[in-house]
Motif scaffolding. Structure first.
Motif, mmCIF file in Angstrom:
data_model
loop_
_atom_site.group_PDB
_atom_site.id
_atom_site.type_symbol
_atom_site.label_atom_id
_atom_site.label_comp_id
_atom_site.label_asym_id
_atom_site.label_seq_id
_atom_site.Cartn_x
_atom_site.Cartn_y
_atom_site.Cartn_z
ATOM 1 N N TYR A 115 0.824 -1.216 0.000
ATOM 2 C CA TYR A 115 0.000 0.000 0.000
ATOM 3 C C TYR A 115 0.857 1.264 0.000
ATOM 4 C CZ TYR A 115 -3.649 -3.383 1.029
ATOM 5 O OH TYR A 115 -4.497 -4.468 0.969
ATOM 6 N N PHE A 116 2.045 1.191 0.610
ATOM 7 C CA PHE A 116 2.978 2.325 0.524
ATOM 8 C C PHE A 116 3.541 2.449 -0.891
ATOM 9 C CE2 PHE A 116 2.973 1.492 5.085
ATOM 10 C CZ PHE A 116 2.941 2.775 5.612
ATOM 11 N N VAL A 117 3.887 1.304 -1.486
ATOM 12 C CA VAL A 117 4.442 1.301 -2.849
ATOM 13 C C VAL A 117 3.441 1.926 -3.823
ATOM 14 C CG1 VAL A 117 5.154 -0.215 -4.750
ATOM 15 C CG2 VAL A 117 6.004 -0.633 -2.434
ATOM 16 N N ARG A 118 2.170 1.602 -3.661
ATOM 17 C CA ARG A 118 1.135 2.162 -4.541
ATOM 18 C C ARG A 118 1.043 3.675 -4.420
ATOM 19 N NH1 ARG A 118 -3.779 -2.141 -3.371
ATOM 20 N NH2 ARG A 118 -2.583 -4.010 -3.923
ATOM 21 N N LYS A 119 1.442 4.212 -3.275
ATOM 22 C CA LYS A 119 1.430 5.667 -3.075
ATOM 23 C C LYS A 119 2.742 6.316 -3.511
ATOM 24 C CE LYS A 119 -1.737 5.514 0.923
ATOM 25 N NZ LYS A 119 -2.810 6.442 0.508
ATOM 26 N N GLY A 120 3.652 5.517 -4.091
ATOM 27 C CA GLY A 120 4.920 6.062 -4.569
ATOM 28 C C GLY A 120 5.936 6.310 -3.468
ATOM 29 N N ILE A 121 5.753 5.660 -2.310
ATOM 30 C CA ILE A 121 6.669 5.819 -1.177
ATOM 31 C C ILE A 121 7.670 4.668 -1.170
ATOM 32 C CG2 ILE A 121 6.811 5.859 1.356
ATOM 33 C CD1 ILE A 121 3.963 7.151 1.274
ATOM 34 N N ARG A 122 8.931 5.000 -1.003
ATOM 35 C CA ARG A 122 9.989 3.973 -0.969
ATOM 36 C C ARG A 122 9.784 3.061 0.243
ATOM 37 N NH1 ARG A 122 15.858 4.742 0.973
ATOM 38 N NH2 ARG A 122 17.106 3.226 -0.197
ATOM 39 N N ALA A 123 9.718 1.763 -0.007
ATOM 40 C CA ALA A 123 9.421 0.805 1.055
ATOM 41 C C ALA A 123 10.434 -0.331 1.029
ATOM 42 C CB ALA A 123 8.011 0.249 0.888
ATOM 43 N N ILE A 124 10.926 -0.703 2.214
ATOM 44 C CA ILE A 124 11.902 -1.791 2.348
ATOM 45 C C ILE A 124 11.373 -2.760 3.394
ATOM 46 C CG2 ILE A 124 14.275 -2.402 3.006
ATOM 47 C CD1 ILE A 124 14.711 0.788 2.339
ATOM 48 N N GLY A 125 11.298 -4.022 3.030
ATOM 49 C CA GLY A 125 10.883 -5.053 3.972
ATOM 50 C C GLY A 125 12.088 -5.799 4.515
ATOM 51 N N PRO A 128 12.796 -12.568 7.759
ATOM 52 C CA PRO A 128 13.731 -13.697 7.851
ATOM 53 C C PRO A 128 13.317 -14.948 7.088
ATOM 54 C CG PRO A 128 12.503 -13.446 9.894
ATOM 55 C CD PRO A 128 12.147 -12.274 9.041
ATOM 56 N N ALA A 129 12.024 -15.121 6.792
ATOM 57 C CA ALA A 129 11.576 -16.340 6.100
ATOM 58 C C ALA A 129 11.704 -16.153 4.597
ATOM 59 C CB ALA A 129 10.131 -16.659 6.485
ATOM 60 N N ALA A 130 12.638 -16.864 3.997
ATOM 61 C CA ALA A 130 12.925 -16.679 2.564
ATOM 62 C C ALA A 130 11.729 -17.030 1.690
ATOM 63 C CB ALA A 130 14.138 -17.528 2.167
ATOM 64 N N ASN A 131 10.972 -18.073 2.068
ATOM 65 C CA ASN A 131 9.830 -18.473 1.240
ATOM 66 C C ASN A 131 8.747 -17.403 1.225
ATOM 67 O OD1 ASN A 131 9.251 -19.172 4.041
ATOM 68 N ND2 ASN A 131 7.495 -20.353 3.335
ATOM 69 N N VAL A 132 8.588 -16.685 2.341
ATOM 70 C CA VAL A 132 7.580 -15.627 2.427
ATOM 71 C C VAL A 132 8.087 -14.352 1.746
ATOM 72 C CG1 VAL A 132 6.146 -14.312 4.015
ATOM 73 C CG2 VAL A 132 6.762 -16.640 4.596
ATOM 74 N N ALA A 133 9.367 -14.055 1.942
ATOM 75 C CA ALA A 133 9.967 -12.871 1.311
ATOM 76 C C ALA A 133 9.884 -12.946 -0.209
ATOM 77 C CB ALA A 133 11.423 -12.732 1.754
ATOM 78 N N ALA A 134 10.020 -14.162 -0.753
ATOM 79 C CA ALA A 134 9.966 -14.334 -2.213
ATOM 80 C C ALA A 134 8.615 -13.890 -2.774
ATOM 81 C CB ALA A 134 10.238 -15.795 -2.580
ATOM 82 N N VAL A 135 7.549 -14.113 -2.019
ATOM 83 C CA VAL A 135 6.207 -13.690 -2.447
ATOM 84 C C VAL A 135 6.137 -12.165 -2.498
ATOM 85 C CG1 VAL A 135 3.743 -13.759 -1.856
ATOM 86 C CG2 VAL A 135 5.166 -15.797 -1.522
ATOM 87 N N ALA A 136 6.743 -11.502 -1.495
ATOM 88 C CA ALA A 136 6.764 -10.035 -1.478
ATOM 89 C C ALA A 136 7.549 -9.478 -2.661
ATOM 90 C CB ALA A 136 7.370 -9.545 -0.165
ATOM 91 N N GLU A 137 8.675 -10.090 -2.954
ATOM 92 C CA GLU A 137 9.501 -9.641 -4.088
ATOM 93 C C GLU A 137 8.716 -9.686 -5.389
ATOM 94 O OE1 GLU A 137 12.456 -8.358 -4.506
ATOM 95 O OE2 GLU A 137 13.485 -8.582 -2.590
ATOM 96 N N LYS A 138 7.884 -10.711 -5.547
ATOM 97 C CA LYS A 138 7.075 -10.830 -6.772
ATOM 98 C C LYS A 138 6.082 -9.684 -6.888
ATOM 99 C CE LYS A 138 7.355 -15.835 -7.334
ATOM 100 N NZ LYS A 138 6.701 -17.096 -6.988
ATOM 101 N N LYS A 139 5.719 -9.082 -5.738
ATOM 102 C CA LYS A 139 4.817 -7.918 -5.742
ATOM 103 C C LYS A 139 5.579 -6.617 -5.974
ATOM 104 C CE LYS A 139 1.649 -10.036 -2.399
ATOM 105 N NZ LYS A 139 1.260 -10.081 -0.984
ATOM 106 N N GLY A 140 6.886 -6.721 -6.160
ATOM 107 C CA GLY A 140 7.694 -5.530 -6.404
ATOM 108 C C GLY A 140 8.129 -4.820 -5.137
ATOM 109 N N ILE A 141 8.159 -5.541 -4.009
ATOM 110 C CA ILE A 141 8.556 -4.936 -2.731
ATOM 111 C C ILE A 141 9.962 -5.403 -2.387
ATOM 112 C CG2 ILE A 141 8.043 -4.834 -0.264
ATOM 113 C CD1 ILE A 141 5.044 -5.485 -1.362
ATOM 114 N N ARG A 142 10.883 -4.457 -2.313
ATOM 115 C CA ARG A 142 12.270 -4.791 -1.982
ATOM 116 C C ARG A 142 12.291 -5.405 -0.584
ATOM 117 N NH1 ARG A 142 15.881 0.200 -2.472
ATOM 118 N NH2 ARG A 142 15.298 -0.111 -4.636
#
Length: 410
Positions: A115-125, A128-142
């Motif tokens: 929701y921050f990314v959609r507002k054009g705000i730089r967001a960093i996650g 620690p769980a690589a399998n869950v982080a991979a899902v976020a990366e697919k959404k374009g979230i660093r």
């Protein structure tokens, strides 16, 4: 328990509640391992007589629990709605824009940062769980795959700079080394930056009998006065607090560097602190009655299940949350009472609940078997689930919610 308090080091003598032995609540059992031995650990919560932090002893490392994790936040519609409301509110309140940076600790599958990314705000996650982080990366979230603490905070600050907003939703409880975790926040937060943290409120947990929110993944259980002491030790002042309905009743605390006088301490902080002190949360005696209350809840729940089964009624579960596994294992509820449970998360379908080995199926199975009772394990989402599953009323099915005490809804 021989260990000292994980915050202040005081030796722990006082029990809040003892829930016996239980497996890790997110360690779902695959069919090929269904006949193998499982590890069970004590679920015994102590309270520190000095700082009043309620806590479990650490039996397993965070790496064992969180490196491959079964919980994906985006499977709850109401949690996504909560996250979107928060984003709109905090962006407006802090005046965040395209020059701002937001960081979330334990960012899961990007459920919030999207929701921050959609507002054009730089967001960093930071997750620690690589399998869950991979899902976020697919959404374009660093997303940086790391556990957060003082060392990783220095690396993150060097790589991304300091941040305007640091978020942690339901992560503070999952950190065994609180001083390392909160200490790291000092490094990544800008001098005028804001921290918001959400966590289940110990006062609500005790008042409303939410003992099933106790599990090994949650190392600590916070009152406001305990959280305030922890943040103060690391150079932060809590300047605002909100009460939220999430997870059976949570607090959202707002923190800032103690030097940042531009954000005065608000009335809600003073009121919350006083309310807890008036309710006895600064006295060890207050914590002593909770264990008996929990035992009585177990007795009432088993009486209902035994009665329903003797009448020939069928009972199936809805959901496979961590809290459900605490409840079922503590009460000794297995397939003798609950035929199966269902979950929308495909990661869990086809597996078995830890300890009880109740099978987890797709929600479509409910229409096929037409149970008399649908036992809602994630009771904090009961309204959402009762709306989704309202079709069970066609055959006279009813909903059962176990907490704060067993209740049947037509």
């Amino acid at each position: 328990m021989q260990a000292g308090c994980r915050f202040c080091g005081t030796k722990l003598h006082h029990t809040l509640v003892d829930l016996g032995m239980s497996p890790l609540c997110e360690s779902y059992v695959s069919p090929e391992k269904a006949n193998q031995m499982e590890a069970f650990y004590p679920l015994h919560v102590y309270v520190c007589e000095s700082c009043f932090l309620a806590q479990l002893e650490q039996y397993v490392s965070p790496e064992e629990i969180f490196s491959e994790y079964a919980y994906f936040s985006s499977y709850s519609d109401s949690w996504l709605e909560h996250s979107k409301h928060y984003t709109d509110m905090i962006v407006s309140r802090l005046g965040l824009g395209d020059s701002s940076t937001v960081m979330e600790l334990a960012s899961n599958d990007g459920y919030l940062l999207q929701y921050f990314v959609r507002k054009g705000i730089r967001a960093i996650g930071v997750e620690p769980a690589a399998n869950v982080a991979a899902v976020a990366e697919k959404k374009g979230i660093r997303t940086v795959v790391k556990f957060f603490g003082r060392d990783s905070a220095r690396e993150l600050a060097a790589q991304y700079g300091r941040v305007d907003l640091l978020i942690g939703n339901n992560v503070l409880a999952q950190v065994p080394d609180l001083n390392d975790f909160v200490g790291g926040m000092k490094t990544v937060l800008k001098p005028n930056g804001v921290i918001t943290m959400e966590f289940p409120h110990l006062m609500r947990l005790m008042k409303e009998n939410q003992f099933d929110t106790i599990y090994h993944e949650h190392f600590s259980y916070f009152s406001f006065i305990a959280a305030e002491k922890i943040f103060a030790r690391h150079g932060f002042s809590l300047f605002d607090v909100e009460e939220l309905p999430t997870h059976g009743g949570s607090l959202r605390i707002y923190g800032r560097h103690e030097e940042d006088r531009a954000k005065p301490i608000g009335d809600r902080v003073i009121e919350m602190r006083q309310r807890e002190l008036s309710a006895g949360f600064g006295r060890i005696e207050t914590y002593r009655n909770f264990g008996e209350q929990v035992k009585e809840t177990k007795r009432k729940l088993l009486e209902f299940l035994i009665g329903a089964r003797r009448e020939g009624k069928s009972i199936v579960g809805y959901g496979a949350p961590g809290k459900g596994n605490t409840l079922l294992n503590y009460c000794g509820i297995r397939t003798d009472f609950i035929d199966y449970t269902v979950d929308r998360n495909p990661y869990k379908q086809g597996k078995f609940l830890p300890g009880t080995h109740i099978p987890i199926l797709h929600p479509d199975r409910i229409k096929e078997t037409k149970p008399d009772y649908l036992f809602i394990l994630p009771w904090n989402f009961k309204d959402e689930i009762m709306a989704q599953m309202s079709g069970i009323r066609e055959w006279g099915g009813q909903f059962v919610v176990p907490i704060p005490e067993v209740t049947v809804y037509p």
